[in-house]
Motif scaffolding. Structure first.
Motif, PDB file in Angstrom:
ATOM      1  N   THR A  59       0.907  -1.276   0.058  1.00 44.90           N
ATOM      2  CA  THR A  59       0.013   0.160   0.019  1.00 44.90           C
ATOM      3  C   THR A  59       1.007   1.247  -0.008  1.00 44.90           C
ATOM      4  OG1 THR A  59      -0.183  -0.259   2.391  1.00 44.90           O
ATOM      5  CG2 THR A  59      -1.986  -1.189   1.126  1.00 44.90           C
ATOM      6  N   GLY A  75       0.600   5.974   0.582  1.00 44.71           N
ATOM      7  CA  GLY A  75       0.287   6.931   1.299  1.00 44.71           C
ATOM      8  C   GLY A  75      -1.275   6.983   1.722  1.00 44.71           C
ATOM      9  N   ARG A  76      -1.747   7.769   2.416  1.00 41.94           N
ATOM     10  CA  ARG A  76      -2.812   8.168   2.965  1.00 41.94           C
ATOM     11  C   ARG A  76      -3.718   8.604   1.768  1.00 41.94           C
ATOM     12  NH1 ARG A  76      -6.402  11.898   5.333  1.00 41.94           N
ATOM     13  NH2 ARG A  76      -7.734  11.279   7.137  1.00 41.94           N
ATOM     14  N   PRO A  77      -4.903   7.948   1.270  1.00 41.07           N
ATOM     15  CA  PRO A  77      -5.516   8.670   0.152  1.00 41.07           C
ATOM     16  C   PRO A  77      -6.286   9.934   0.655  1.00 41.07           C
ATOM     17  CG  PRO A  77      -6.440   6.474   1.011  1.00 41.07           C
ATOM     18  CD  PRO A  77      -5.408   6.752   1.878  1.00 41.07           C
ATOM     19  N   ILE A  91     -11.928   7.680   2.777  1.00 43.49           N
ATOM     20  CA  ILE A  91     -11.673   6.961   3.896  1.00 43.49           C
ATOM     21  C   ILE A  91     -12.909   6.641   4.827  1.00 43.49           C
ATOM     22  CG2 ILE A  91     -10.376   7.212   6.259  1.00 43.49           C
ATOM     23  CD1 ILE A  91      -8.298   8.828   4.347  1.00 43.49           C
ATOM     24  N   ARG A 148       0.340   0.922  11.158  1.00 43.21           N
ATOM     25  CA  ARG A 148      -0.333   0.914   9.805  1.00 43.21           C
ATOM     26  C   ARG A 148      -0.094  -0.074   8.867  1.00 43.21           C
ATOM     27  NH1 ARG A 148       3.071   2.718   5.666  1.00 43.21           N
ATOM     28  NH2 ARG A 148       4.678   3.233   7.330  1.00 43.21           N
ATOM     29  N   TYR A 199      -6.215  -3.874   2.590  1.00 44.85           N
ATOM     30  CA  TYR A 199      -6.773  -2.572   2.566  1.00 44.85           C
ATOM     31  C   TYR A 199      -5.903  -1.852   1.524  1.00 44.85           C
ATOM     32  CZ  TYR A 199      -9.615  -4.095   6.510  1.00 44.85           C
ATOM     33  OH  TYR A 199     -10.606  -4.544   7.104  1.00 44.85           O
ATOM     34  N   TRP A 222      -5.821   1.297   2.450  1.00 46.94           N
ATOM     35  CA  TRP A 222      -5.124   2.121   3.610  1.00 46.94           C
ATOM     36  C   TRP A 222      -5.808   1.541   4.775  1.00 46.94           C
ATOM     37  CZ3 TRP A 222      -1.815   5.444   5.070  1.00 46.94           C
ATOM     38  CH2 TRP A 222      -1.898   6.436   6.113  1.00 46.94           C
ATOM     39  N   TRP A 223      -5.019   1.646   5.871  1.00 49.00           N
ATOM     40  CA  TRP A 223      -5.343   1.186   7.098  1.00 49.00           C
ATOM     41  C   TRP A 223      -4.435   1.729   8.181  1.00 49.00           C
ATOM     42  CZ3 TRP A 223      -8.934  -1.931   9.633  1.00 49.00           C
ATOM     43  CH2 TRP A 223      -8.984  -2.260  10.802  1.00 49.00           C
ATOM     44  N   ASN A 224      -4.836   2.498   8.970  1.00 49.95           N
ATOM     45  CA  ASN A 224      -4.268   3.160   9.901  1.00 49.95           C
ATOM     46  C   ASN A 224      -5.036   3.232  11.375  1.00 49.95           C
ATOM     47  OD1 ASN A 224      -1.735   5.196  10.287  1.00 49.95           O
ATOM     48  ND2 ASN A 224      -3.401   6.258  11.439  1.00 49.95           N
ATOM     49  N   GLU A 273      -8.662   4.439  10.333  1.00 49.68           N
ATOM     50  CA  GLU A 273      -8.951   5.006   9.338  1.00 49.68           C
ATOM     51  C   GLU A 273      -8.742   3.776   8.086  1.00 49.68           C
ATOM     52  OE1 GLU A 273      -7.614   9.641   9.562  1.00 49.68           O
ATOM     53  OE2 GLU A 273      -6.228   7.989   8.385  1.00 49.68           O
ATOM     54  N   PHE A 274      -9.618   3.453   7.365  1.00 53.30           N
ATOM     55  CA  PHE A 274      -9.231   2.497   6.354  1.00 53.30           C
ATOM     56  C   PHE A 274     -10.109   2.964   4.907  1.00 53.30           C
ATOM     57  CE2 PHE A 274     -13.075   0.811   8.340  1.00 53.30           C
ATOM     58  CZ  PHE A 274     -13.919   0.307   7.207  1.00 53.30           C
TER      59      PHE A 274
END
Length: 179
Positions: free
Chosen positions: A27, A29-31, A35, A116, A122, A124-126, A145-146
């Motif tokens: 994965t 960075g954060r989109p 989210i 993370r 995913y 994104w997964w944080n 956040e995902f």
């Protein structure tokens, strides 16, 4: 000489195949959008030190994850939690084994830590885990956040599954810390 598909995979370990699959699931960075956020809080009747120590042992994550995910930690113990630690897991989603690797980005003992996803199911997964002492024990705060893969198709059932996971987690925390 022709080889069948089974000949190609013969001799390859399941771990090797999961590692190859994990490379495809890396994965970034954060989109900027799309989210989904889940925020859960529960108070357990335990000291801050005892509660944080429980969460500091990555092997305890297996206790807090529903059986239908067939969750297993692949990284051999002992795991010393610290910033930068990467942990490999495998889960089974609808019968398909999925490798999952997380990295501890923030490690503040007794206060919080953040994991993370660097590879996994995913986009994104944080997940921030925070801990606060209360008069009745310790407040455990999960802020996640995902963004699921193929969000346009999967967001509804993935969001329901993630909520089910955290509902199960809240119930198990009550059992683990029951006095």
């Amino acid at each position: 000489m022709r080889h069948s598909k089974s000949d190609i995979f013969e001799g390859m370990s399941a771990d090797f195949l999961l590692d190859i699959f994990a490379l495809a699931l890396e994965t970034g960075g954060r989109p900027a959008h799309g989210i989904t956020v889940i925020h859960e809080e529960t108070v357990v009747p335990s000291s801050l030190e005892e509660t944080f120590a429980f969460f500091s042992d990555a092997m305890n994550l297996e206790k807090l994850t529903p059986g239908w995910l067939n969750f297993n930690v692949r990284t051999p113990p002992p795991l010393t939690m610290r910033e930068g630690l990467e942990i490999d897991y495998v889960i089974s989603l609808r019968g398909l084994p999925i490798p999952w690797k997380t990295r501890i980005d923030v490690w503040e003992p007794g206060v919080r830590f953040v994991d993370r996803q660097v590879a996994g199911p995913y986009l994104w997964w944080n997940h921030e885990h925070r801990f606060e002492q209360t008069a009745n024990g310790t407040r455990v705060i999960d802020h996640v956040e995902f963004v699921p893969r193929a969000r346009w198709l999967t967001n509804g059932f993935v969001s329901r599954d993630v909520q089910r996971i955290f509902d199960f987690r809240k119930q198990k925390l009550g059992e683990v810390f029951a006095k």
